[in-house]
Enzyme design. Structure first.
Site, PDB file in Angstrom:
ATOM      1  N   LYS A  87       1.128  -1.204  -0.008  1.00 20.45           N
ATOM      2  CA  LYS A  87      -0.295  -0.200  -0.057  1.00 20.45           C
ATOM      3  C   LYS A  87       0.761   1.254  -0.040  1.00 20.45           C
ATOM      4  CE  LYS A  87      -3.784  -1.565   1.579  1.00 20.45           C
ATOM      5  NZ  LYS A  87      -4.194  -3.183   1.977  1.00 20.45           N
ATOM      6  N   GLU A 109     -10.716   6.774   3.399  1.00 13.88           N
ATOM      7  CA  GLU A 109     -11.263   6.021   4.201  1.00 13.88           C
ATOM      8  C   GLU A 109     -10.807   4.732   3.861  1.00 13.88           C
ATOM      9  OE1 GLU A 109     -11.625   3.483   0.829  1.00 13.88           O
ATOM     10  OE2 GLU A 109     -12.395   5.232   0.589  1.00 13.88           O
ATOM     11  N   SER A 378       2.443  -9.433  -1.209  1.00 16.73           N
ATOM     12  CA  SER A 378       1.954  -8.778  -0.679  1.00 16.73           C
ATOM     13  C   SER A 378       1.973  -7.918   0.936  1.00 16.73           C
ATOM     14  CB  SER A 378       0.230  -8.242  -0.835  1.00 16.73           C
ATOM     15  OG  SER A 378      -0.391  -8.951  -0.380  1.00 16.73           O
TER      16      SER A 378
HETATM   17  C1  LIG Z   1      -5.190  -4.070   1.245  1.00 13.98           C
HETATM   18  C2  LIG Z   1      -4.314  -5.280   1.212  1.00 13.98           C
HETATM   19  C3  LIG Z   1      -4.173  -6.435  -0.222  1.00 13.98           C
HETATM   20  C4  LIG Z   1      -5.411  -5.816  -1.383  1.00 13.98           C
HETATM   21  O1  LIG Z   1      -5.741  -5.382  -1.998  1.00 13.98           O
HETATM   22  P1  LIG Z   1      -5.234  -4.712  -3.110  1.00 13.98           P
HETATM   23  O2  LIG Z   1      -5.448  -3.404  -3.491  1.00 13.98           O
HETATM   24  O3  LIG Z   1      -5.863  -5.882  -4.151  1.00 13.98           O
HETATM   25  O4  LIG Z   1      -3.540  -4.774  -3.928  1.00 13.98           O
HETATM   26  C5  LIG Z   1      -3.718  -7.128  -0.419  1.00 13.98           C
HETATM   27  N1  LIG Z   1      -2.640  -7.939   0.636  1.00 13.98           N
HETATM   28  C6  LIG Z   1      -2.434  -6.595   1.060  1.00 13.98           C
HETATM   29  C7  LIG Z   1      -0.949  -6.885   2.468  1.00 13.98           C
HETATM   30  C8  LIG Z   1      -3.435  -5.719   2.145  1.00 13.98           C
HETATM   31  O5  LIG Z   1      -3.190  -5.338   2.512  1.00 13.98           O
END
Ligand SMILES: *Cc1c(COP(=O)(O)O)cnc(C)c1O
Length: 416
Positions: A87, A109, A378
């Site tokens: 993010k 938000e 992610s």
């Molecule tokens: C917020 C989040 C996601 C999902 O968001 P995308 O916009 O689909 O990438 C995925 N993994 C983590 C660790 C997150 O914090």
């Protein structure tokens, strides 16, 4: 991915109140200029490097691959970013754009609070005022994130209308933006919403795929054969996939939250198995989960970040074209994937990321040893301790913590 006036096939667009039109045009123009301005790009890379720790490494999972007895699994380590997820890439990018536009305030938000915290961090660093809208129920359930946002100087506004969750927070953020657009920017956290947000957020997240494209040949001697990413709103998936779109030999796999079952309200599957359908809501057109009357459905995922009713128009289009293959992982497979990564590689993955991992783990045994799978990790899993402990029914957890976990695990609304 270049859009055609904000559209990707039939998806995308900009369905916003008239009053926001000039502000939306201003963002579009600022972004079009910034993405071509070497000074802006240099400042962006500098901030990514010196504040968020980029480039993030790619890690080869030798023990996990051996255990599965098939393909080689690699991880792109977005969990090593500042604040523990991808993010940050987007929030830094939009933060710098806000400075460039001469605005002094950001609005966001948030559901579970991850995007709110990332926004509050960057606002503090760049000297911007920050207001975060959050459903009153989420404020109670996710209080640690609320605490940190406030310590970082952000104003957190609990929203007490409607279901008191993400949907209602989104309405309030739009209302604020409609009244404050002259000096405020609405900082959207994923590759959704009106144009140019899907394009812009994907642009900032594309650093994930760009780095991977140069790292894989060094580490594995080739580009990956298959690339996996979990899909909530779709920002980490777009960021990983788009730089590989023209590499026809690289298969792209998006993994949605299969939840508990295919029953309405028990999953967040929008693009697989024909469960979603075309709709226009929240400023854009995509495949939404909705009933016959066009009412948006309730969704569920064990991972708050994947618990969302819409999906990036870019992914909806790439899936329709057949360039991205969509699949899903169910909650129990996700927990199992997270445990396998912990036990074999000493990495604690976010439950969102564990969806992508679960799909790769399912594929690996059927593939030969010189097939290379790259999974987008992610985020890190520290935040998931209570959901995880509840899911595996760890009786050794002290009783008062177990009750706390139950409360925590009841989070039904997602992160955008
Ligand atoms: C917020 C989040 C996601 C999902 O968001 P995308 O916009 O689909 O990438 C995925 N993994 C983590 C660790 C997150 O914090």
């Amino acid at each position: 991915m270049m859009s055609d006036k904000g559209y990707y096939g039939q998806y995308g667009g900009s369905y916003i109140p008239e009053i926001l039109f000039s502000s939306q045009q201003q963002i579009q123009q600022a972004f079009d200029e910034a993405r071509q301005d070497p000074d802006f790009l240099q400042a962006l890379h500098h901030e990514w490097q010196t504040y968020s720790g980029r480039p993030t490494p790619v890690t080869h999972c030798q023990r996990l691959s051996d255990k599965l007895g098939g393909a080689q699994i690699y991880l792109k380590r977005e969990d090593l970013n500042h604040s523990g997820a991808h993010k940050m890439n987007n929030v830094i990018g939009q933060g710098l754009l806000v400075k460039r536009m001469g605005k002094r305030r950001v609005i966001a938000e948030t559901g579970a609070g991850q995007h709110g915290v990332a926004t509050a961090l960057v606002a503090a660093r760049l000297g911007l005022e920050c207001t975060v809208y959050m459903g009153a129920k989420d404020v109670a359930r996710q209080y640690p994130n609320v605490f940190w946002m406030r310590q970082l100087g952000a104003t957190v506004v609990p929203v007490t209308t409607g279901s008191q969750t993400l949907k209602d927070a989104l309405d309030e953020a739009l209302r604020d933006w409609s009244a404050s657009y002259e000096d405020s920017h609405y900082l959207i956290g994923t590759a959704c919403g009106c144009a140019p947000f899907p394009e812009m957020v994907s642009f900032f997240q594309s650093v994930i795929g760009q780095e991977s494209r140069t790292q894989m040949p060094v580490l594995a001697g080739q580009l990956p054969d298959k690339v996996y990413a979990c899909v909530g709103g779709g920002s980490n998936a777009c960021g990983m996939f788009l730089p590989f779109v023209d590499d026809q030999n690289v298969e792209l796999v998006g993994v949605e939250a299969g939840g508990k079952s295919h029953a309405p309200g028990e999953h967040s599957i929008r693009l697989s198995d024909g469960l979603g359908s075309f709709g226009i809501a929240q400023g854009y057109a995509t495949q939404f989960l909705q009933d016959e009357n066009g009412q948006l459905s309730e969704t569920h995922s064990i991972a708050a970040g994947l618990d969302y009713v819409g999906v990036s128009p870019i992914l909806a289009h790439l899936a329709e074209e057949g360039r991205v293959t969509m699949t899903y992982a169910q909650d129990d497979a996700v927990i199992e994937a997270a445990r396998m990564l912990m036990m074999h590689e000493g990495i604690i993955p976010a439950l969102e990321s564990s969806h992508a991992l679960a799909a790769a783990i399912a594929d690996a045994p059927m593939l030969d040893k010189d097939t290379h799978l790259l999974v987008t990790l992610s985020g890190r899993g520290d935040k998931d301790i209570f959901n995880m402990a509840t899911a595996i029914r760890d009786d050794a957890f002290p009783t008062f913590l177990q009750e706390f976990c139950q409360n925590y695990a009841q989070t039904e609304e997602g992160e955008v």
